[in-house]
Design a protein around this motif. Structure first.
Motif, PDB file in Angstrom:
ATOM      1  N   LYS A   3       0.834  -1.204   0.000  1.00 41.22           N
ATOM      2  CA  LYS A   3       0.000   0.000   0.000  1.00 41.22           C
ATOM      3  C   LYS A   3       0.868   1.254   0.000  1.00 41.22           C
ATOM      4  O   LYS A   3       0.579   2.222  -0.698  1.00 41.22           O
ATOM      5  CB  LYS A   3      -0.940   0.004   1.206  1.00 41.22           C
ATOM      6  N   THR A   4       1.930   1.259   0.776  1.00 44.22           N
ATOM      7  CA  THR A   4       2.800   2.440   0.826  1.00 44.22           C
ATOM      8  C   THR A   4       3.526   2.635  -0.504  1.00 44.22           C
ATOM      9  O   THR A   4       3.713   3.768  -0.956  1.00 44.22           O
ATOM     10  CB  THR A   4       3.836   2.317   1.961  1.00 44.22           C
ATOM     11  N   LEU A   5       3.927   1.540  -1.092  1.00 44.53           N
ATOM     12  CA  LEU A   5       4.575   1.628  -2.396  1.00 44.53           C
ATOM     13  C   LEU A   5       3.612   2.162  -3.451  1.00 44.53           C
ATOM     14  O   LEU A   5       3.974   3.010  -4.274  1.00 44.53           O
ATOM     15  CB  LEU A   5       5.113   0.247  -2.807  1.00 44.53           C
ATOM     16  N   LEU A   6       2.381   1.692  -3.416  1.00 48.05           N
ATOM     17  CA  LEU A   6       1.363   2.153  -4.354  1.00 48.05           C
ATOM     18  C   LEU A   6       1.056   3.641  -4.146  1.00 48.05           C
ATOM     19  O   LEU A   6       0.966   4.406  -5.107  1.00 48.05           O
ATOM     20  CB  LEU A   6       0.099   1.299  -4.199  1.00 48.05           C
ATOM     21  N   VAL A   7       0.962   4.080  -2.914  1.00 52.71           N
ATOM     22  CA  VAL A   7       0.693   5.484  -2.609  1.00 52.71           C
ATOM     23  C   VAL A   7       1.879   6.342  -3.064  1.00 52.71           C
ATOM     24  O   VAL A   7       1.703   7.416  -3.654  1.00 52.71           O
ATOM     25  CB  VAL A   7       0.409   5.659  -1.095  1.00 52.71           C
ATOM     26  N   PHE A   8       3.082   5.870  -2.796  1.00 51.58           N
ATOM     27  CA  PHE A   8       4.270   6.603  -3.222  1.00 51.58           C
ATOM     28  C   PHE A   8       4.326   6.716  -4.744  1.00 51.58           C
ATOM     29  O   PHE A   8       4.644   7.778  -5.286  1.00 51.58           O
ATOM     30  CB  PHE A   8       5.528   5.902  -2.683  1.00 51.58           C
ATOM     31  N   LEU A   9       4.020   5.647  -5.429  1.00 51.93           N
ATOM     32  CA  LEU A   9       4.016   5.655  -6.885  1.00 51.93           C
ATOM     33  C   LEU A   9       2.972   6.631  -7.432  1.00 51.93           C
ATOM     34  O   LEU A   9       3.242   7.402  -8.360  1.00 51.93           O
ATOM     35  CB  LEU A   9       3.757   4.242  -7.410  1.00 51.93           C
ATOM     36  N   ILE A  10       1.801   6.643  -6.859  1.00 48.31           N
ATOM     37  CA  ILE A  10       0.738   7.568  -7.291  1.00 48.31           C
ATOM     38  C   ILE A  10       1.156   9.012  -7.030  1.00 48.31           C
ATOM     39  O   ILE A  10       0.967   9.893  -7.873  1.00 48.31           O
ATOM     40  CB  ILE A  10      -0.605   7.227  -6.594  1.00 48.31           C
ATOM     41  N   LEU A  11       1.761   9.279  -5.896  1.00 51.15           N
ATOM     42  CA  LEU A  11       2.227  10.637  -5.579  1.00 51.15           C
ATOM     43  C   LEU A  11       3.314  11.085  -6.570  1.00 51.15           C
ATOM     44  O   LEU A  11       3.315  12.239  -7.026  1.00 51.15           O
ATOM     45  CB  LEU A  11       2.752  10.708  -4.153  1.00 51.15           C
ATOM     46  N   CYS A  12       4.211  10.183  -6.875  1.00 46.40           N
ATOM     47  CA  CYS A  12       5.257  10.505  -7.857  1.00 46.40           C
ATOM     48  C   CYS A  12       4.642  10.812  -9.216  1.00 46.40           C
ATOM     49  O   CYS A  12       5.049  11.766  -9.894  1.00 46.40           O
ATOM     50  CB  CYS A  12       6.239   9.337  -7.977  1.00 46.40           C
ATOM     51  N   LEU A  13       3.682  10.042  -9.638  1.00 41.12           N
ATOM     52  CA  LEU A  13       3.014  10.281 -10.918  1.00 41.12           C
ATOM     53  C   LEU A  13       2.296  11.626 -10.935  1.00 41.12           C
ATOM     54  O   LEU A  13       2.323  12.344 -11.933  1.00 41.12           O
ATOM     55  CB  LEU A  13       2.044   9.138 -11.227  1.00 41.12           C
TER      56      LEU A  13
END
Length: 104
Positions: A3-13
């Motif tokens: 979940k944290t990786l997914l949130v980080f990826l979305i924030l980066c995008l």
């Protein structure tokens, strides 16, 4: 962890999208400004060409004389003209001289 990786990826995008969109908008603004400057210069060039074409020949000047001026225009030599400059309350008068090639 996922979940944290997914949130980080979305924030980066989102951040990358914002940066790209902002730089794209800046480029569009610069392009628009350049196009406006080009449009103004094209209009100025067309006006100058029109003026040159109508006022460059003696025949055209004679036509304009009869159309727009009540008094008769007189042809003058370039040597008869003077440049008058007013610099710090001192008047300076200079003759306009033709090139040696033109006098022949």
């Amino acid at each position: 962890m996922n979940k944290t990786l997914l949130v980080f990826l979305i924030l980066c995008l989102v951040v990358f999208t914002t940066l790209i969109k902002n730089s794209s908008k800046n480029l569009e603004d610069k392009i628009f400004t350049k196009q406006e400057n080009i449009r103004i210069l094209k209009k100025e060039v067309s006006d100058l060409l029109l003026e040159y074409n109508y006022l460059s020949s003696a025949e055209q000047l004679l036509k304009h004389q009869s159309r727009y001026f009540e008094e008769e225009l007189v042809q003058k030599n370039l040597n008869e003209f003077e440049i008058i400059k007013n610099i710090k309350r001192e008047i300076e008068i200079k003759k306009i001289l033709k090139n040696q090639d033109e006098q022949k």
